[in-house]
Design a protein around this motif. Structure first.
Motif, PDB file in Angstrom:
ATOM      1  N   ALA A  85      -3.264   8.439   3.141  1.00 19.91           N
ATOM      2  CA  ALA A  85      -2.848   7.954   1.817  1.00 19.91           C
ATOM      3  C   ALA A  85      -1.388   7.499   1.801  1.00 19.91           C
ATOM      4  O   ALA A  85      -0.946   6.903   0.826  1.00 19.91           O
ATOM      5  CB  ALA A  85      -3.060   9.066   0.782  1.00 19.91           C
ATOM      6  N   GLN A  88      -0.285   3.613   1.206  1.00 17.97           N
ATOM      7  CA  GLN A  88      -0.581   3.184  -0.147  1.00 17.97           C
ATOM      8  C   GLN A  88       0.386   3.831  -1.139  1.00 17.97           C
ATOM      9  O   GLN A  88       0.881   3.179  -2.064  1.00 17.97           O
ATOM     10  CB  GLN A  88      -2.026   3.571  -0.469  1.00 17.97           C
ATOM     11  N   ARG A  91       3.729   2.168  -0.849  1.00 15.36           N
ATOM     12  CA  ARG A  91       3.720   0.834  -1.442  1.00 15.36           C
ATOM     13  C   ARG A  91       3.880   0.931  -2.950  1.00 15.36           C
ATOM     14  O   ARG A  91       4.632   0.187  -3.561  1.00 15.36           O
ATOM     15  CB  ARG A  91       2.405   0.130  -1.110  1.00 15.36           C
ATOM     16  N   LYS A  92       3.164   1.885  -3.518  1.00 19.77           N
ATOM     17  CA  LYS A  92       3.256   2.038  -4.976  1.00 19.77           C
ATOM     18  C   LYS A  92       4.629   2.576  -5.376  1.00 19.77           C
ATOM     19  O   LYS A  92       5.237   2.110  -6.336  1.00 19.77           O
ATOM     20  CB  LYS A  92       2.143   2.972  -5.461  1.00 19.77           C
ATOM     21  N   GLU A 236      -8.968   9.868  -3.826  1.00 23.51           N
ATOM     22  CA  GLU A 236      -9.935   9.299  -4.755  1.00 23.51           C
ATOM     23  C   GLU A 236     -10.994  10.310  -5.174  1.00 23.51           C
ATOM     24  O   GLU A 236     -11.543  10.251  -6.251  1.00 23.51           O
ATOM     25  CB  GLU A 236     -10.622   8.077  -4.148  1.00 23.51           C
TER      26      GLU A 236
ATOM     27  N   VAL B  45       1.249  -1.999  -8.149  1.00 19.89           N
ATOM     28  CA  VAL B  45       0.057  -1.601  -7.410  1.00 19.89           C
ATOM     29  C   VAL B  45      -0.726  -0.637  -8.280  1.00 19.89           C
ATOM     30  O   VAL B  45      -0.205   0.377  -8.721  1.00 19.89           O
ATOM     31  CB  VAL B  45       0.447  -0.925  -6.084  1.00 19.89           C
TER      32      VAL B  45
END
Ligand SMILES: [Fe+2]
Lengths: 551, 53
Positions: A85, A88, A91-92, A236, B45
């Motif tokens: 994870a 990601q 990036r966020k 998730e 995002v």
């Protein structure tokens, strides 16, 4: 403002007075909109005749730097499990979340120097206490996670809030709920309330499992076993193989629910076990908080405070005389808490109608243009009551839309609570939902005790608690265990007159009241949303002020 | 450039007490973010999960 993760919202204070509060989803029409609440802020400002340039300060509900620090720390601590994870998350974090204060300034077109960061759990605490009627109170905040913390114990006095202690990750009730919600095949961070509804159908036969996973010390602090959870390696789903080993295989994601499913009882029993353990642990926290503050008043906030079963449990078994839970107890509420604590002001909340208006004049023009049957009625209350007394459902729109996830009488689908068949029709055709979730009843303060245990309190106007039904007169709104998430209304509330007229017409004093929205949609806010709902649901008339509309 | 305010607040946050140990990692990541920003644009995002990230 709050946003960036879940349920973005804005609240507006003008000259020291709270004048509006609105979730971004009501404007953007994206349910639980995780973006920034620029649309909501602009709508609230426009309603007051103000422009963004008039804004002196914006208070964001949390600290983006501390948040980034936690993500970095946990990525290191969980190496190599969290590796999946990590890209990601980074990036966020680096792509948007770190720059959230800049994005707000750019979104509103005002200098960056006017934007201030807050503290996640302090914003939650303020959202409850500063909106409560209490001059002093104990405050409990419980959620998935803020910057570092999942739980906070606070004390409020006047407009001051002081921290008595906080619990850090990985010990989080919200993340345990998220994991079980994922195991149920429901969307993490969205389906938790369905797990709560499911609990009423089960027996807590997995209580030993949850006692092992969730342990509590004498001082109220708790620990969560990270083994069954997987919020780093599988964010998730939120749960890992250890949960399946203990509880059985997970349900397929988004699978349809049926009370006849062979494994339905298993899921319900797991939900009941989690709910029971949550009740115990929250009661333990509340009791510890009472010992430290000696206050007769308790405020609760954070996503877990939306668990009205647990709130009812604290009310029934806890040491506090009064409990207050604000309608937007989750992260949306952080916007309200941030601005009130940022300015150091109180805004006791007596109603939830803090959103945007639905303009009946514009609705009339629009409905006529769309070829709908439009009629101005002389006595809208009487017309509504007569329609409901005939066993028909009615879409009801009045004034400003509600603050928080619940329909509280300004954007509602109404029906007789006595009509079980109509309830079934609503839950299958008009508002499709899992078969184990009942609708909520609405009743006037004066008739409350005739139908529900106890008296109206500080939570019942906002549907943030539960009560047991005293009779079987309202089958459409009573849960299988006899509980109901009842809303009480006083003489100043929009639906008070309708309830009185309905009682005269039908002899019944309880109505079914559910928020006005289509499946997966946010609740109706403005006239365009109202008419869009009407077009999607032909057959149910709508009343906007004195405007009776039918497709 | 208003973003300098954010960068200076960020560095000040991480210079605090024991947090400085994260600074080298942050530096590398920020450099990566700048490259990412130059190449693809820093867009919002959508979070898959609110809980942690
Ligand atoms: Fe939160």
């Amino acid at each position: 403002m709050s946003g960036g993760y879940h349920d973005a919202a804005a609240a507006l204070v003008v000259d020291g007075v709270l004048v509006g509060a609105l979730q971004e989803e009501r404007i953007s029409r994206i349910k639980h909109d995780p973006g920034l609440p620029i649309g909501a802020a602009l709508a609230l400002l426009a309603q007051e005749g103000l422009s963004p340039q008039d804004v002196a300060s914006v208070f964001f509900h949390e600290d983006p730097y501390a948040h980034l620090e936690r993500v970095l720390l946990w990525s290191l601590r969980s190496f190599p499990k969290g590796l999946k994870a990590f890209p990601q998350a980074m990036r966020k974090q680096l792509g948007s979340d770190l720059w959230v204060l800049d994005s707000i300034a750019e979104g509103l077109g005002i200098p960056r120097g006017r934007i201030h960061k807050g503290e996640h759990h302090r914003s939650h605490a303020a959202s409850a206490f500063l909106c409560s009627p209490f001059e002093q109170a104990a405050i409990l905040t419980v959620d998935g996670v803020g910057e570092h913390h999942s739980t906070g114990l606070w004390q409020g006095q006047g407009a001051q809030i002081s921290c008595l202690g906080q619990l850090e990750l990985p010990h989080s009730l919200g993340l345990l709920w998220a994991g079980v919600t994922g195991w149920m095949g429901l969307a993490v961070n969205r389906g938790e309330h369905e797990v709560m509804g499911l609990a009423a159908h089960g027996q807590p036969r997995f209580s030993d499992v949850f006692e092992r996973w969730l342990t509590q010390s004498e001082d109220g602090s708790f620990e969560v076993d990270p083994a069954p959870l997987a919020w780093l390696s599988d964010p998730e789903r939120g749960f890992g193989p250890a949960m399946e080993a203990a509880l059985g295989p997970a349900r397929a994601f988004n699978a349809r629910w049926s009370l006849q499913d062979p494994d339905f009882q298993l899921r319900a029993d797991v939900a009941a076990s989690l709910q029971q353990r949550t009740n115990e642990v929250l009661l333990g926290l509340a009791t510890a908080l009472h010992e430290r503050t000696a206050s007769p008043n308790l405020c609760v906030a954070g996503g877990v405070a939306l668990n009205c079963r647990a709130i009812a449990h604290i009310q029934a078994h806890g040491p506090f005389e009064q409990v207050f839970v604000q309608p937007a107890a989750g992260d949306a509420g952080g916007a309200l808490g941030a601005v009130l604590s940022g300015l150091g002001i109180r805004a006791p909340m007596h109603h939830a109608a803090w959103g945007v208006c639905c303009d009946a004049g514009r609705a009339q023009d629009l409905a006529t243009e769309l070829g709908m049957k439009v009629e101005r009625v002389e006595d809208p209350v009487q017309r509504a009551a007569a329609h409901l007394a005939q066993g028909q459902a009615l879409a009801w729109v009045k004034g400003r839309c509600e603050w928080g996830p619940r329909g509280l009488g300004n954007r509602a689908i109404l029906a007789s609570a006595a009509d079980e068949a109509l309830g079934v029709r609503l839950s299958t055709q008009v508002k499709p939902r899992a078969p184990f979730r009942p609708f909520a009843p609405i009743v006037s303060n004066t008739s409350f005790s005739e139908h529900f245990e106890g008296r109206p309190d500080l939570c019942t106007p906002f549907m943030t608690t539960l009560r047991q039904s005293r009779n079987d007169l309202s089958p459409a709104t009573t849960h299988v265990d006899g509980s109901a998430r009842v809303q009480s209304v006083g003489p100043k509330d929009a639906l008070h007159e309708v309830l009185a007229a309905f009682e005269k017409e039908s002899g019944q004093s309880v109505l079914l009241n559910t928020s006005l929205n289509g499946p997966g949609d946010p609740a109706v806010a403005r006239e365009t949303d109202a008419l869009a709902w009407l077009m999607a649901h032909p057959g149910t008339p709508m009343l906007i002020d004195d405007l009776w509309i039918q497709t | 450039m208003s973003r300098f305010q954010t960068l200076s607040e960020l560095v000040r946050h991480f210079l605090h007490r024991e947090r400085w140990v994260l600074l080298p990692l942050l530096g590398v990541l920020l450099l990566g973010a700048v490259i990412l920003g130059v190449s693809t644009g820093l867009s919002q995002v959508a979070p898959l999960v609110y809980a942690l990230f």
